[in-house]
Structures are given as C-alpha cells and as structure tokens.
Design a protein around this motif. Structure first.
Motif, PDB file in Angstrom:
ATOM      1  N   HIS A 161       0.849  -1.184   0.000  1.00  0.00           N
ATOM      2  CA  HIS A 161       0.000   0.000   0.000  1.00  0.00           C
ATOM      3  C   HIS A 161       0.892   1.243   0.000  1.00  0.00           C
ATOM      4  CE1 HIS A 161      -2.106   3.339   2.102  1.00  0.00           C
ATOM      5  NE2 HIS A 161      -3.072   3.007   1.260  1.00  0.00           N
ATOM      6  N   VAL A 162       0.524   2.228  -0.801  1.00  0.00           N
ATOM      7  CA  VAL A 162       1.308   3.459  -0.896  1.00  0.00           C
ATOM      8  C   VAL A 162       0.397   4.656  -0.659  1.00  0.00           C
ATOM      9  CG1 VAL A 162       2.673   4.941  -2.405  1.00  0.00           C
ATOM     10  CG2 VAL A 162       2.981   2.450  -2.484  1.00  0.00           C
ATOM     11  N   PHE A 163       0.877   5.579   0.180  1.00  0.00           N
ATOM     12  CA  PHE A 163       0.214   6.866   0.386  1.00  0.00           C
ATOM     13  C   PHE A 163       1.172   7.937  -0.129  1.00  0.00           C
ATOM     14  CE2 PHE A 163      -0.836  10.640   2.959  1.00  0.00           C
ATOM     15  CZ  PHE A 163      -2.189  10.744   2.669  1.00  0.00           C
ATOM     16  N   ASN A 164       0.780   8.589  -1.223  1.00  0.00           N
ATOM     17  CA  ASN A 164       1.670   9.531  -1.899  1.00  0.00           C
ATOM     18  C   ASN A 164       0.999  10.896  -2.027  1.00  0.00           C
ATOM     19  OD1 ASN A 164       3.753  10.639  -3.483  1.00  0.00           O
ATOM     20  ND2 ASN A 164       2.811   9.915  -5.390  1.00  0.00           N
ATOM     21  N   THR A 165       1.690  11.943  -1.560  1.00  0.00           N
ATOM     22  CA  THR A 165       1.110  13.301  -1.602  1.00  0.00           C
ATOM     23  C   THR A 165       1.759  14.186  -2.663  1.00  0.00           C
ATOM     24  OG1 THR A 165       2.686  14.127   0.042  1.00  0.00           O
ATOM     25  CG2 THR A 165       0.629  13.165   0.866  1.00  0.00           C
ATOM     26  N   ASN A 194       2.786   1.908 -13.377  1.00  0.00           N
ATOM     27  CA  ASN A 194       2.391   3.183 -13.972  1.00  0.00           C
ATOM     28  C   ASN A 194       1.274   3.865 -13.182  1.00  0.00           C
ATOM     29  OD1 ASN A 194       2.781   5.157 -15.937  1.00  0.00           O
ATOM     30  ND2 ASN A 194       1.099   4.377 -17.189  1.00  0.00           N
ATOM     31  N   ASP A 195       1.379   3.867 -11.850  1.00  0.00           N
ATOM     32  CA  ASP A 195       0.406   4.594 -11.016  1.00  0.00           C
ATOM     33  C   ASP A 195       0.829   6.057 -10.962  1.00  0.00           C
ATOM     34  OD1 ASP A 195      -1.087   2.396 -10.539  1.00  0.00           O
ATOM     35  OD2 ASP A 195      -0.332   2.017  -8.527  1.00  0.00           O
ATOM     36  N   ILE A 196       0.062   6.928 -11.624  1.00  0.00           N
ATOM     37  CA  ILE A 196       0.410   8.351 -11.682  1.00  0.00           C
ATOM     38  C   ILE A 196      -0.497   9.146 -10.757  1.00  0.00           C
ATOM     39  CG2 ILE A 196       0.558  10.371 -13.205  1.00  0.00           C
ATOM     40  CD1 ILE A 196       1.104   8.479 -15.513  1.00  0.00           C
ATOM     41  N   SER A 197       0.111  10.020  -9.964  1.00  0.00           N
ATOM     42  CA  SER A 197      -0.638  10.826  -9.003  1.00  0.00           C
ATOM     43  C   SER A 197      -1.167  12.087  -9.691  1.00  0.00           C
ATOM     44  CB  SER A 197       0.272  11.230  -7.837  1.00  0.00           C
ATOM     45  OG  SER A 197       0.759  10.072  -7.190  1.00  0.00           O
ATOM     46  N   THR A 198      -2.490  12.200  -9.722  1.00  0.00           N
ATOM     47  CA  THR A 198      -3.141  13.394 -10.275  1.00  0.00           C
ATOM     48  C   THR A 198      -4.317  13.766  -9.382  1.00  0.00           C
ATOM     49  OG1 THR A 198      -4.578  12.039 -11.691  1.00  0.00           O
ATOM     50  CG2 THR A 198      -2.520  12.840 -12.667  1.00  0.00           C
ATOM     51  N   ASN A 199      -4.646  15.064  -9.366  1.00  0.00           N
ATOM     52  CA  ASN A 199      -5.784  15.566  -8.601  1.00  0.00           C
ATOM     53  C   ASN A 199      -5.739  15.068  -7.155  1.00  0.00           C
ATOM     54  OD1 ASN A 199      -8.189  16.855  -7.981  1.00  0.00           O
ATOM     55  ND2 ASN A 199      -9.471  15.180  -8.772  1.00  0.00           N
ATOM     56  N   LEU A 200      -4.633  15.391  -6.474  1.00  0.00           N
ATOM     57  CA  LEU A 200      -4.440  14.898  -5.117  1.00  0.00           C
ATOM     58  C   LEU A 200      -5.222  15.692  -4.076  1.00  0.00           C
ATOM     59  CD1 LEU A 200      -0.679  13.887  -5.110  1.00  0.00           C
ATOM     60  CD2 LEU A 200      -2.717  12.509  -5.517  1.00  0.00           C
ATOM     61  N   THR A 201      -6.048  16.639  -4.541  1.00  0.00           N
ATOM     62  CA  THR A 201      -6.948  17.285  -3.582  1.00  0.00           C
ATOM     63  C   THR A 201      -7.982  16.276  -3.070  1.00  0.00           C
ATOM     64  OG1 THR A 201      -8.353  18.016  -5.429  1.00  0.00           O
ATOM     65  CG2 THR A 201      -6.677  19.551  -4.618  1.00  0.00           C
ATOM     66  N   ASN A 202      -8.197  15.229  -3.866  1.00  0.00           N
ATOM     67  CA  ASN A 202      -9.057  14.132  -3.431  1.00  0.00           C
ATOM     68  C   ASN A 202      -8.188  13.147  -2.643  1.00  0.00           C
ATOM     69  OD1 ASN A 202     -10.670  11.867  -3.144  1.00  0.00           O
ATOM     70  ND2 ASN A 202     -11.442  11.884  -5.231  1.00  0.00           N
ATOM     71  N   GLU A 203      -8.496  12.962  -1.378  1.00  0.00           N
ATOM     72  CA  GLU A 203      -7.677  12.125  -0.507  1.00  0.00           C
ATOM     73  C   GLU A 203      -7.580  10.686  -1.016  1.00  0.00           C
ATOM     74  OE1 GLU A 203      -5.837  12.748   2.290  1.00  0.00           O
ATOM     75  OE2 GLU A 203      -6.153  14.860   1.800  1.00  0.00           O
TER      76      GLU A 203
END
Length: 233
Positions: free
Chosen positions: A151-155, A182-191
């Motif tokens: 499990h990854v929590f990325n901000t 290829n998990d790309i972080s986008t729209n991180l305002t959504n928790e």
C-alpha cells in the motif's frame, strides 16, 4: 497351631479311610452283575469327566486363538487406518498452499483481508526541510487470507509510483509477482487519489518488495526502495 492342623489332617485321612472301607465292603457284598454295573458306571463317569476336561481345554485354546487373531486383526486395521489418514492429511496439506495460491495471487485485498491486516514493514520518504513523510510505502499482510500486498500513500502531484511484491519459488509452491508500474498521481486534492495498492500474493512466509518514485515529466527518481525481503512479524 501346627499341631492343630496336623491333627485335623489326620482326622480327615481317618474319615476318608473309613469311607473307602465302607464303599469296599458294600462293593464286595454285591453279586456279580451289580458289581459289573458299578464298575461300568464308574468307568463311564471317569470317561465323561476326562472328555469334559479335554473339550473344555480345547474350547479355551480355540477361544484364546480367536481372541489373539481378533486382536491382531484390530491392530492391523487400526495401523492401516492411521497410515491412510496420515497419507490423506499429508496430501491435503501438500495441496493446500498451491490451491490457496490460485485464489489469492492477483486478487484485490478485499474487506475480509483488510479487516485483520498486519503491518509487516513501513518505508517513508521525507523531503528536505520537511518533517512529515511525502510518501509512505507499507507492506501489509492478512493472517486470515494468508496474503500480502503493498500500500502506498503519496502526496506528491505529478509523480509515478512503481511498486512490486513477489513470492519467490519454493519446493512446493511456485513463485508469483504483482507490479503496478504506472500509477500516476493526479488531482491529489481528493484524498482517495493519494492511496494506491498492489494486488495480493499468497504469502505463508516472506515476500520480496521494491519501490520507485519518479517525476512524470522528467523521469527523475525521487525515491527508491531497493528489492528486499520482508517477513511477517
């Protein structure tokens, strides 16, 4: 006491002698045919008694032989049943890991597995001039499901997460690997978008994990967890 016993014994012998004398006198006073009948009756009685003893002895021996045979058969049957049960149990145990692996490998860690998870290991990436981790990688395992996943929590916005979990080959269980390259972080305002996880692998013991965090635009590696072994606590 000894004299009393001797006296009683002698009295008994005297009584027996008198009884024998009376019987002999009675027998000698009989005529020929009654004497012959008495002798024949005595012989018949003795023969019947001897025959009864022989038959009883044979019956006892036959019963003893039957009992011994039954005991031997019972022991043999019990030994065969125990051997069969042991072989069946061994076969079931041998087949169990591979059968469970078929259901677990590549499956999503559902609520059942998540409800009793344990944290096997935790890795944190803290950026310079910061106190809180920007990215946390956790290796989680479920005792109930006999599984493990990452499990990854990325901000960090605009980053790519590549995480891998692997069970290596064992004599009775083939290895399996799950990776999300290829998990790309986008729209991180959504928790919820800050969380990602790999699929599960069947994990009765240890797993191997690795992790790479890079920027999407430049490919720069921001953080890396080299491939290493993690075991359940």
């Amino acid at each position: 006491m000894t004299k009393f016993i001797i006296r009683r014994f002698m009295d008994g012998l005297g009584s027996l002698h008198k009884l024998v004398a009376k019987c002999w006198t009675w027998f000698t006073n009989l005529s020929f045919w009654p004497k012959l009948a008495a002798v024949l009756a005595s012989l018949v009685a003795i023969t019947v008694a001897i025959t009864g003893v022989i038959v009883a002895s044979s019956t006892i021996k036959a019963n003893e032989s039957t009992i011994q045979k039954n005991e031997a058969d019972t022991k043999k049957a019990a030994a065969e049943a125990a051997q069969a049960a042991s072989a069946s149990a061994s076969a079931s145990l041998a087949a169990l890991p591979s059968e469970k692996a078929k259901n677990i490998d590549g499956s999503s860690p559902d609520a059942l597995c998540k409800n009793d998870f344990l944290e096997w290991a935790t890795f944190n990436f803290v950026q310079p001039n910061s106190e809180k981790p920007a990215t946390t990688m956790r290796v989680l395992g479920s005792e109930l499901c006999t599984s493990a996943w990452v499990h990854v929590f990325n901000t960090l916005e605009g980053t790519r997460v590549e995480k891998t979990i692997e069970r290596i080959d064992a004599p009775d269980l083939k290895g399996h690997q799950e990776s999300t390259p290829n998990d790309i972080s986008t729209n991180l305002t959504n928790e919820l978008n800050k969380n990602s996880f790999s699929m599960q692998v069947f994990a009765p013991g240890c797993v191997w994990v690795s992790f790479v965090l890079t920027r999407v635009d430049s490919g720069e590696v921001l953080w890396e967890v080299p491939r290493q072994q993690v075991c359940k606590p």
